[in-house]
Write a protein that holds these residues in place. Structure first.
Motif, PDB file in Angstrom:
ATOM      1  N   GLU A  21       0.815  -1.225   0.000  1.00 32.95           N
ATOM      2  CA  GLU A  21       0.000   0.000   0.000  1.00 32.95           C
ATOM      3  C   GLU A  21       0.844   1.268   0.000  1.00 32.95           C
ATOM      4  O   GLU A  21       0.424   2.295  -0.524  1.00 32.95           O
ATOM      5  CB  GLU A  21      -0.908   0.009   1.240  1.00 32.95           C
ATOM      6  CG  GLU A  21      -1.718  -1.274   1.360  1.00 32.95           C
ATOM      7  CD  GLU A  21      -2.516  -1.337   2.658  1.00 32.95           C
ATOM      8  OE1 GLU A  21      -3.174  -0.339   2.990  1.00 32.95           O
ATOM      9  OE2 GLU A  21      -2.482  -2.405   3.327  1.00 32.95           O
ATOM     10  N   LYS A  22       2.013   1.177   0.595  1.00 34.96           N
ATOM     11  CA  LYS A  22       2.857   2.365   0.681  1.00 34.96           C
ATOM     12  C   LYS A  22       3.230   2.887  -0.710  1.00 34.96           C
ATOM     13  O   LYS A  22       3.225   4.091  -0.968  1.00 34.96           O
ATOM     14  CB  LYS A  22       4.139   2.051   1.461  1.00 34.96           C
ATOM     15  CG  LYS A  22       4.007   2.411   2.935  1.00 34.96           C
ATOM     16  CD  LYS A  22       5.342   2.228   3.647  1.00 34.96           C
ATOM     17  CE  LYS A  22       5.378   0.905   4.404  1.00 34.96           C
ATOM     18  NZ  LYS A  22       6.683   0.611   5.013  1.00 34.96           N
ATOM     19  N   ILE A  27       1.616   2.367  -3.507  1.00 39.81           N
ATOM     20  CA  ILE A  27       0.406   2.910  -4.141  1.00 39.81           C
ATOM     21  C   ILE A  27       0.128   4.304  -3.599  1.00 39.81           C
ATOM     22  O   ILE A  27      -0.190   5.232  -4.357  1.00 39.81           O
ATOM     23  CB  ILE A  27      -0.803   1.992  -3.879  1.00 39.81           C
ATOM     24  CG1 ILE A  27      -0.558   0.592  -4.459  1.00 39.81           C
ATOM     25  CG2 ILE A  27      -2.086   2.614  -4.446  1.00 39.81           C
ATOM     26  CD1 ILE A  27      -0.443   0.548  -5.958  1.00 39.81           C
ATOM     27  N   ALA A  28       0.283   4.450  -2.296  1.00 41.87           N
ATOM     28  CA  ALA A  28       0.038   5.755  -1.675  1.00 41.87           C
ATOM     29  C   ALA A  28       0.966   6.819  -2.251  1.00 41.87           C
ATOM     30  O   ALA A  28       0.553   7.946  -2.512  1.00 41.87           O
ATOM     31  CB  ALA A  28       0.214   5.649  -0.163  1.00 41.87           C
ATOM     32  N   LYS A  72      -0.277   7.708  -5.640  1.00 48.01           N
ATOM     33  CA  LYS A  72      -1.526   8.446  -5.507  1.00 48.01           C
ATOM     34  C   LYS A  72      -1.212   9.898  -5.148  1.00 48.01           C
ATOM     35  O   LYS A  72      -1.694  10.832  -5.797  1.00 48.01           O
ATOM     36  CB  LYS A  72      -2.404   7.817  -4.417  1.00 48.01           C
ATOM     37  CG  LYS A  72      -3.805   8.373  -4.411  1.00 48.01           C
ATOM     38  CD  LYS A  72      -4.627   7.810  -3.264  1.00 48.01           C
ATOM     39  CE  LYS A  72      -4.224   8.423  -1.938  1.00 48.01           C
ATOM     40  NZ  LYS A  72      -5.105   8.031  -0.814  1.00 48.01           N
ATOM     41  N   THR A  73      -0.388  10.079  -4.146  1.00 53.19           N
ATOM     42  CA  THR A  73      -0.004  11.425  -3.711  1.00 53.19           C
ATOM     43  C   THR A  73       0.618  12.216  -4.862  1.00 53.19           C
ATOM     44  O   THR A  73       0.293  13.387  -5.066  1.00 53.19           O
ATOM     45  CB  THR A  73       1.002  11.331  -2.558  1.00 53.19           C
ATOM     46  OG1 THR A  73       0.385  10.596  -1.497  1.00 53.19           O
ATOM     47  CG2 THR A  73       1.396  12.715  -2.051  1.00 53.19           C
ATOM     48  N   PHE A  75      -4.916   5.177  -9.244  1.00 57.04           N
ATOM     49  CA  PHE A  75      -4.290   4.935  -7.943  1.00 57.04           C
ATOM     50  C   PHE A  75      -5.252   5.181  -6.782  1.00 57.04           C
ATOM     51  O   PHE A  75      -5.199   4.473  -5.765  1.00 57.04           O
ATOM     52  CB  PHE A  75      -3.014   5.767  -7.797  1.00 57.04           C
ATOM     53  CG  PHE A  75      -1.879   5.241  -8.625  1.00 57.04           C
ATOM     54  CD1 PHE A  75      -1.247   4.052  -8.279  1.00 57.04           C
ATOM     55  CD2 PHE A  75      -1.466   5.897  -9.773  1.00 57.04           C
ATOM     56  CE1 PHE A  75      -0.213   3.537  -9.050  1.00 57.04           C
ATOM     57  CE2 PHE A  75      -0.439   5.394 -10.558  1.00 57.04           C
ATOM     58  CZ  PHE A  75       0.184   4.207 -10.199  1.00 57.04           C
ATOM     59  N   SER A 108      -6.137   2.363  -4.026  1.00 57.50           N
ATOM     60  CA  SER A 108      -6.026   2.749  -2.616  1.00 57.50           C
ATOM     61  C   SER A 108      -7.315   2.465  -1.853  1.00 57.50           C
ATOM     62  O   SER A 108      -7.300   1.874  -0.765  1.00 57.50           O
ATOM     63  CB  SER A 108      -5.731   4.245  -2.559  1.00 57.50           C
ATOM     64  OG  SER A 108      -4.624   4.493  -1.746  1.00 57.50           O
ATOM     65  N   ALA A 143      -8.052  -0.385   1.042  1.00 58.94           N
ATOM     66  CA  ALA A 143      -8.482   0.025   2.381  1.00 58.94           C
ATOM     67  C   ALA A 143      -9.647  -0.826   2.864  1.00 58.94           C
ATOM     68  O   ALA A 143      -9.702  -1.219   4.030  1.00 58.94           O
ATOM     69  CB  ALA A 143      -8.871   1.500   2.364  1.00 58.94           C
TER      70      ALA A 143
END
Lengths: 110, 110
Positions: free
Chosen positions: A85-86, A88-89, A92-93, B95, B99, B103
């Motif tokens: 997930e990191k 992907i995060a 995303k950011t 993304f 995400s 979650a």
DNA sequence: ATTTAATATTGCAATATTACGATATTGAGT
DNA sequence: ACTCAATATCGTAATATTGCAATATTAAAT
């Protein structure tokens, strides 16, 4: 010549490029998609899902893992791969940030 | 062998892979970064910013353009390149979707 | 019409990626 | 210990990417 001049770019740029590059192949996008929806994440299933031979899939999994997009834990005689997930995060950011900056900026191309 | 088997994958997967691949090089990430912050977007400036020769930068710009990440309009004897918001939006959506799905999913790797 | 500045294209060498058959490894079940 | 199933690694051929010097193109300015 022929080799990317990684050392000349910032860490930030290299980091994004590494993650993006890992997703720069449809098989790897398909693997992420599969991992996103699969209940159990045994690699054998992925081989059956993809139109590629087992060594090729294994190689793609390795690349996703090296880039940090997936992680794998051994589970008996098979392996449980799943999305990190990191990573992907981070992506995303990155895109959210571009999107927001562009919105404020009034893009000057037609 | 050696060529990506594009035809065996879905359009959606190929589309994401194409955009991701275009960003899979630090020079191209740096170009996007520059375009994001630059007031005027003349290519000559980009050449000065990057540790690469002019033909190499031109080639990277071409790849970003082919992938749909940037668009360019001729402006006198220089060119105004800028980011194509649609492509960024596609990646952002991609993304964000991963995400959100992750979650809800309770990822089953350690 | 010439020159100059900005950008693109061509050609080519170095390197990386993709794909897969053959083979190795490793753990579970017998 | 032996076999089987799942996965990884090796070796290698085909193809793609990266980078740049040389050259072409094109528009503005003289």
């Amino acid at each position: 010549m022929g080799a990317t001049k990684t050392e000349h770019f910032t860490n930030k740029h290299n980091a994004i490029a590494t993650l993006a590059k890992a997703l720069g192949h449809p098989a790897r996008v398909a693997i992420i998609d599969y991992l996103l929806h699969a209940e159990n994440c045994i690699c054998g299933d992925i081989v059956n899902e993809l139109p590629l031979a087992q060594p090729t899939v294994s190689q793609h999994l390795k690349e996703l893992k090296n880039a940090g997009l997936i992680k794998g834990s051994i589970e008996g005689n098979s392996i449980c791969y799943c999305i990190d997930e990191k990573a992907i995060a981070k992506m995303k950011t990155y895109f959210v940030h571009i999107s927001m900056t562009l919105a404020k900026k009034k893009n000057n191309c037609y």
